[in-house]
Design an enzyme around this catalytic site. Sequence first.
Site, PDB file in Angstrom:
ATOM      1  N   ASP A   1       0.862  -1.186   0.000  1.00 39.80           N
ATOM      2  CA  ASP A   1       0.000   0.000   0.000  1.00 39.80           C
ATOM      3  C   ASP A   1       0.900   1.239   0.000  1.00 39.80           C
ATOM      4  O   ASP A   1       2.134   1.125  -0.083  1.00 39.80           O
ATOM      5  CB  ASP A   1      -0.946  -0.036   1.194  1.00 39.80           C
ATOM      6  CG  ASP A   1      -2.210   0.774   0.977  1.00 39.80           C
ATOM      7  OD1 ASP A   1      -2.337   1.438  -0.082  1.00 39.80           O
ATOM      8  OD2 ASP A   1      -3.084   0.780   1.870  1.00 39.80           O
TER       9      ASP A   1
ATOM     10  N   GLU B   1      -0.148   4.755   1.740  1.00 40.28           N
ATOM     11  CA  GLU B   1      -0.348   5.856   2.687  1.00 40.28           C
ATOM     12  C   GLU B   1       0.526   5.745   3.946  1.00 40.28           C
ATOM     13  O   GLU B   1       0.646   6.707   4.698  1.00 40.28           O
ATOM     14  CB  GLU B   1      -1.825   5.960   3.087  1.00 40.28           C
ATOM     15  CG  GLU B   1      -2.732   6.484   1.990  1.00 40.28           C
ATOM     16  CD  GLU B   1      -3.303   5.381   1.100  1.00 40.28           C
ATOM     17  OE1 GLU B   1      -4.171   5.682   0.262  1.00 40.28           O
ATOM     18  OE2 GLU B   1      -2.882   4.212   1.255  1.00 40.28           O
TER      19      GLU B   1
ATOM     20  N   HIS C   1      -2.511  -0.349  -3.858  1.00 38.59           N
ATOM     21  CA  HIS C   1      -2.972   1.020  -3.614  1.00 38.59           C
ATOM     22  C   HIS C   1      -3.814   1.521  -4.776  1.00 38.59           C
ATOM     23  O   HIS C   1      -3.428   1.377  -5.935  1.00 38.59           O
ATOM     24  CB  HIS C   1      -1.776   1.957  -3.421  1.00 38.59           C
ATOM     25  CG  HIS C   1      -2.159   3.403  -3.358  1.00 38.59           C
ATOM     26  ND1 HIS C   1      -2.883   3.931  -2.315  1.00 38.59           N
ATOM     27  CD2 HIS C   1      -1.943   4.435  -4.230  1.00 38.59           C
ATOM     28  CE1 HIS C   1      -3.076   5.213  -2.524  1.00 38.59           C
ATOM     29  NE2 HIS C   1      -2.527   5.549  -3.682  1.00 38.59           N
TER      30      HIS C   1
ATOM     31  N   HIS D   1      -1.366   1.604   6.733  1.00 38.69           N
ATOM     32  CA  HIS D   1      -1.765   2.832   7.417  1.00 38.69           C
ATOM     33  C   HIS D   1      -2.866   2.581   8.431  1.00 38.69           C
ATOM     34  O   HIS D   1      -3.530   1.535   8.408  1.00 38.69           O
ATOM     35  CB  HIS D   1      -2.272   3.854   6.391  1.00 38.69           C
ATOM     36  CG  HIS D   1      -3.345   3.290   5.515  1.00 38.69           C
ATOM     37  ND1 HIS D   1      -4.657   3.206   5.914  1.00 38.69           N
ATOM     38  CD2 HIS D   1      -3.285   2.746   4.276  1.00 38.69           C
ATOM     39  CE1 HIS D   1      -5.375   2.633   4.941  1.00 38.69           C
ATOM     40  NE2 HIS D   1      -4.560   2.339   3.941  1.00 38.69           N
TER      41      HIS D   1
ATOM     42  N   HIS E   1      -7.793   5.526   6.876  1.00 41.79           N
ATOM     43  CA  HIS E   1      -9.051   5.081   6.274  1.00 41.79           C
ATOM     44  C   HIS E   1      -9.057   3.557   6.252  1.00 41.79           C
ATOM     45  O   HIS E   1      -8.033   2.918   6.510  1.00 41.79           O
ATOM     46  CB  HIS E   1      -9.215   5.626   4.846  1.00 41.79           C
ATOM     47  CG  HIS E   1      -8.216   5.079   3.872  1.00 41.79           C
ATOM     48  ND1 HIS E   1      -6.899   5.520   3.818  1.00 41.79           N
ATOM     49  CD2 HIS E   1      -8.318   4.123   2.913  1.00 41.79           C
ATOM     50  CE1 HIS E   1      -6.258   4.867   2.877  1.00 41.79           C
ATOM     51  NE2 HIS E   1      -7.091   4.005   2.312  1.00 41.79           N
TER      52      HIS E   1
ATOM     53  N   GLU F   1      -7.393  -2.224   7.293  1.00 39.47           N
ATOM     54  CA  GLU F   1      -7.145  -3.065   6.122  1.00 39.47           C
ATOM     55  C   GLU F   1      -6.238  -4.233   6.496  1.00 39.47           C
ATOM     56  O   GLU F   1      -6.417  -5.351   5.994  1.00 39.47           O
ATOM     57  CB  GLU F   1      -6.538  -2.221   5.001  1.00 39.47           C
ATOM     58  CG  GLU F   1      -7.518  -1.201   4.435  1.00 39.47           C
ATOM     59  CD  GLU F   1      -6.880  -0.191   3.497  1.00 39.47           C
ATOM     60  OE1 GLU F   1      -5.703  -0.382   3.102  1.00 39.47           O
ATOM     61  OE2 GLU F   1      -7.549   0.806   3.164  1.00 39.47           O
TER      62      GLU F   1
END
Length: 266
Positions: free
Chosen positions: A8, A10, A60, A105, A117, A135
Amino acid sequence: MKIFISADMEGTAGITAWSETDRLHADYPAYRTLMTDEVVAACAGARAAGATEIVVKDAHESGRNLLVERLPEDVTIVRGWSGHPDGMMFGIDDSFDAALYTGYHARAGSEGNPLAHTTTTRIACVTLNGVPASEFLLNALCAARYGVPSAFLSGDHDICADARALVPGINTTETMRGLGPATISMTPARATAAIRATVAEALSRPLGTLLPAQDAHYELTISFATSHDAYRVHWYPGARHHGMCRVAFESRDFFEIQRAYLFMTR
């Protein structure tokens, strides 16, 4: 040893603003490079520990972020989104010895990253059996469905702490800490060196215990930012309203949770 990497963005060292993760923004190319550098570092650490096969899922946004020409020539990369419920873990199966996670993240509702998020910013909070879900939580349980342990994660302070609570013994590299709209971050050079060393350490020990606890029954709840999404999503078979702007879905099979989550968050 066969390794799966879910990458990912972030939680990549240095990233602070949404523009840096948006492929349509001028900021993006530089930070796309930093994301790639962290994946290359994880691959190098895995090779140092004896990995003979590595599969990387670009996980991502578009699924087309990593600079593929920068990856080691014998790495296999999964790009784009197939529509399979495994999502960020698509490509994993029971032939893998461990899963690694880079650039991860903090979850929706956390203050640990300005970009916190869970899958989409339309969601205010996700819980699984009453526990706020990141996640990583969803993806580690996906890996566990195949019997694959989660050995390493890099990302912000909060997701590293959540990962250690979910999978005791997992190795982590904390790249940053969020403070409101700001971050305190490692330099990219220091982060990549730490990722390389920590991945090598993580994979140079027994891995069998690095699995999250799996329950006999799951209740997924999704709290949306608006009633519009909640109304639309409650029509998914088996879903129900579960409070203001909140929808719930239950199953004994975690794959059904994954499938519901995929369709309910589109």
